[in-house]
Scaffold this motif. Structure first.
Motif, PDB file in Angstrom:
ATOM      1  N   GLU A   1      -3.084 -11.469 -18.525  1.00 53.84           N
ATOM      2  CA  GLU A   1      -2.544 -10.201 -19.020  1.00 53.84           C
ATOM      3  C   GLU A   1      -1.021 -10.217 -19.029  1.00 53.84           C
ATOM      4  O   GLU A   1      -0.394  -9.764 -19.994  1.00 53.84           O
ATOM      5  CB  GLU A   1      -3.063  -9.038 -18.170  1.00 53.84           C
ATOM      6  CG  GLU A   1      -4.539  -8.752 -18.364  1.00 53.84           C
ATOM      7  CD  GLU A   1      -4.986  -7.476 -17.667  1.00 53.84           C
ATOM      8  OE1 GLU A   1      -6.189  -7.252 -17.574  1.00 53.84           O
ATOM      9  OE2 GLU A   1      -4.094  -6.720 -17.223  1.00 53.84           O
ATOM     10  N   ALA A   2      -0.423 -10.738 -17.942  1.00 48.02           N
ATOM     11  CA  ALA A   2       1.044 -10.771 -17.877  1.00 48.02           C
ATOM     12  C   ALA A   2       1.611 -11.674 -18.972  1.00 48.02           C
ATOM     13  O   ALA A   2       2.602 -11.336 -19.630  1.00 48.02           O
ATOM     14  CB  ALA A   2       1.493 -11.254 -16.501  1.00 48.02           C
ATOM     15  N   GLY A   3       0.976 -12.831 -19.177  1.00 50.39           N
ATOM     16  CA  GLY A   3       1.435 -13.728 -20.225  1.00 50.39           C
ATOM     17  C   GLY A   3       1.277 -13.118 -21.606  1.00 50.39           C
ATOM     18  O   GLY A   3       2.150 -13.255 -22.471  1.00 50.39           O
ATOM     19  N   ASP A   4       0.174 -12.400 -21.819  1.00 50.52           N
ATOM     20  CA  ASP A   4      -0.048 -11.722 -23.092  1.00 50.52           C
ATOM     21  C   ASP A   4       1.063 -10.712 -23.372  1.00 50.52           C
ATOM     22  O   ASP A   4       1.589 -10.632 -24.486  1.00 50.52           O
ATOM     23  CB  ASP A   4      -1.416 -11.035 -23.053  1.00 50.52           C
ATOM     24  CG  ASP A   4      -1.649 -10.147 -24.263  1.00 50.52           C
ATOM     25  OD1 ASP A   4      -2.170  -9.029 -24.100  1.00 50.52           O
ATOM     26  OD2 ASP A   4      -1.300 -10.568 -25.377  1.00 50.52           O
ATOM     27  N   ARG A   5       1.453  -9.948 -22.336  1.00 46.89           N
ATOM     28  CA  ARG A   5       2.492  -8.928 -22.523  1.00 46.89           C
ATOM     29  C   ARG A   5       3.828  -9.553 -22.895  1.00 46.89           C
ATOM     30  O   ARG A   5       4.491  -9.129 -23.841  1.00 46.89           O
ATOM     31  CB  ARG A   5       2.641  -8.083 -21.251  1.00 46.89           C
ATOM     32  CG  ARG A   5       1.514  -7.095 -21.009  1.00 46.89           C
ATOM     33  CD  ARG A   5       1.924  -6.065 -19.973  1.00 46.89           C
ATOM     34  NE  ARG A   5       2.224  -6.691 -18.692  1.00 46.89           N
ATOM     35  CZ  ARG A   5       1.324  -6.935 -17.742  1.00 46.89           C
ATOM     36  NH1 ARG A   5       0.053  -6.603 -17.951  1.00 46.89           N
ATOM     37  NH2 ARG A   5       1.662  -7.493 -16.592  1.00 46.89           N
ATOM     38  N   VAL A   6       4.232 -10.595 -22.153  1.00 47.37           N
ATOM     39  CA  VAL A   6       5.552 -11.191 -22.386  1.00 47.37           C
ATOM     40  C   VAL A   6       5.592 -11.932 -23.716  1.00 47.37           C
ATOM     41  O   VAL A   6       6.551 -11.830 -24.483  1.00 47.37           O
ATOM     42  CB  VAL A   6       5.934 -12.137 -21.224  1.00 47.37           C
ATOM     43  CG1 VAL A   6       7.250 -12.850 -21.512  1.00 47.37           C
ATOM     44  CG2 VAL A   6       6.042 -11.353 -19.927  1.00 47.37           C
ATOM     45  N   TYR A   7       4.517 -12.684 -24.027  1.00 50.78           N
ATOM     46  CA  TYR A   7       4.508 -13.415 -25.298  1.00 50.78           C
ATOM     47  C   TYR A   7       4.518 -12.460 -26.492  1.00 50.78           C
ATOM     48  O   TYR A   7       5.231 -12.663 -27.469  1.00 50.78           O
ATOM     49  CB  TYR A   7       3.277 -14.331 -25.357  1.00 50.78           C
ATOM     50  CG  TYR A   7       3.189 -15.141 -26.625  1.00 50.78           C
ATOM     51  CD1 TYR A   7       2.225 -14.862 -27.585  1.00 50.78           C
ATOM     52  CD2 TYR A   7       4.081 -16.175 -26.885  1.00 50.78           C
ATOM     53  CE1 TYR A   7       2.143 -15.593 -28.763  1.00 50.78           C
ATOM     54  CE2 TYR A   7       4.014 -16.915 -28.057  1.00 50.78           C
ATOM     55  CZ  TYR A   7       3.039 -16.616 -28.984  1.00 50.78           C
ATOM     56  OH  TYR A   7       2.975 -17.334 -30.145  1.00 50.78           O
ATOM     57  N   SER A   8       3.731 -11.375 -26.394  1.00 50.13           N
ATOM     58  CA  SER A   8       3.702 -10.391 -27.478  1.00 50.13           C
ATOM     59  C   SER A   8       5.076  -9.756 -27.668  1.00 50.13           C
ATOM     60  O   SER A   8       5.538  -9.557 -28.799  1.00 50.13           O
ATOM     61  CB  SER A   8       2.663  -9.309 -27.181  1.00 50.13           C
ATOM     62  OG  SER A   8       1.367  -9.860 -27.127  1.00 50.13           O
TER      63      SER A   8
END
Length: 379
Positions: free
Chosen positions: A41-48
């Motif tokens: 989830e954290a990676g999804d937020r930052v990449y998005s």
């Protein structure tokens, strides 16, 4: 997680089997045990956020090292304090590389992967177009990332590899590690030309390597060369981006690559084939290496700088300087500088002086001012 992203991530997780995505490497694997096909989830937020905005501060990615490990983010060439996203289309292509081998039985999974990253692609269409154009310069962060890019370029190479290898004697383990790639290139008929410093001539490992490669590899040497450079097919180049070479630049811009090819070709014309002896200095008792050291001393360089440029240790450099002083009859660095100029080792040789030195008559008489000794004549 934002509304809209969750279903796509869940669908992607269900359809991609373990091992399809890139393997986790380096720090952060324990906290983020997943591949690019299953972002946390954290990676999804930052990449998005990076895709939407075009870049994010490096500190934003510290809690999610998986994004750097998986090459979803990489340093901005214009400002290393920022990270820019790898284009979702490129991520998708890499993800699907493993799936294409099973395309006949995996159409459903391939379609799901495409759909998932098409959603990311829709977050910042303008930025992605700019990113595609900016692919001419790519920052490679970390030795594993650099090696992966080099391996990819090696596999794609079909005609020629040009390299500049600074430093001194090549360690045997470095030559051994690169041997399998060199043999693969030779098997495809790729020709190689390598530039080294003269010091590399004394390494038996290099001589063994060249003998094994036969006429596929040509090698020449110079007193000093530029920093490390590797060129594949005159279309892609790799150069270091920091002193310890843990950062590199992959260059594909035609103008930049052609410039580096020109630099290489001019150095190649000046270099001496490894099979040919080094030219005699014409001055009795002074070797070619000591002549090179003398020229750099005359330019005002410190011992450490001279050693680095010639690919030798500081200790070896100082031993040569001591022999120079003894040969030229200099009792101090000040005297040595004058003697170097008198016999033309600074690059401004006077034929009469050099001939006299070569004949053994010694350096010309000069009036020198020595530290704390006043003016005296030294022969």
């Amino acid at each position: 997680m934002r509304s809209g992203s969750g279903p796509r991530i869940v669908a992607l997780r269900k359809t991609l089997e373990p091992g399809v995505g890139w393997a986790m490497a380096g720090h952060g694997a324990d906290e983020h045990p997943h591949g690019a096909d299953r972002l946390c989830e954290a990676g999804d937020r930052v990449y998005s956020r990076a895709v939407r905005r075009g870049r994010v501060p490096r500190e934003d990615a510290e809690p999610v090292p998986c994004l750097l490990d998986l090459a979803l983010l990489h340093p901005d060439p214009d400002d290393m304090t920022w990270l820019v996203p790898t284009a979702p289309q490129e991520v998708m292509t890499r993800l699907l590389r493993g799936l294409y081998d099973e395309v006949s039985t995996s159409q459903r999974r391939v379609g799901s992967a495409v759909a998932a990253f098409e959603w990311y692609a829709g977050l910042g269409p303008q930025r992605q177009a700019a990113t595609a154009e900016g692919g001419a310069i790519r920052v490679l962060d970390g030795l594993s990332r650099i090696q992966a890019a080099m391996d990819e370029a090696t596999e794609a190479c079909t005609t020629e590899v040009l390299t500049v290898q600074p430093g001194g004697i090549r360690p045997e383990h470095e030559l051994t590690e690169g041997l399998h790639r060199a043999l693969a290139l030779r098997g495809r008929g790729v020709r190689m030309r390598d530039l080294y410093t003269h010091v590399a001539r004394h390494g038996q490992g290099l001589l063994n390597y060249l003998e094994l490669m036969g006429g596929t590899v040509q090698a020449r040497t110079l007193d000093e060369v530029i920093d490390r450079l590797i060129l594949f097919d005159r279309t892609v180049a790799f150069i270091p981006a920091n002193p310890d070479r843990t950062l590199a630049l992959e260059l594909r811009h035609p103008a930049l690559v052609q410039y580096l090819v020109t630099v290489f070709e001019r150095l190649w014309r000046l270099a001496i084939p490894l099979t040919a002896p080094l030219p005699d200095t014409g001055i009795k008792g002074i070797s070619h290496r000591e002549q090179s050291i003398a020229a750099l001393l005359a330019e005002g360089h410190q011992d450490a700088v001279i050693a680095e440029r010639l690919g030798i240790s500081v200790r070896t450099c100082r031993a040569h300087i001591a022999r120079l002083s003894e040969t030229l009859g200099a009792a101090s660095r000040t005297q040595l500088g004058v003697r170097i100029a008198q016999v033309g080792l600074d690059g401004t040789s006077r034929p009469a002086d050099v001939a006299a030195a070569a004949a053994g008559s010694g350096p010309p008489t000069a009036s020198l001012t020595l530290p704390d000794q006043g003016s005296r004549t030294v022969r």
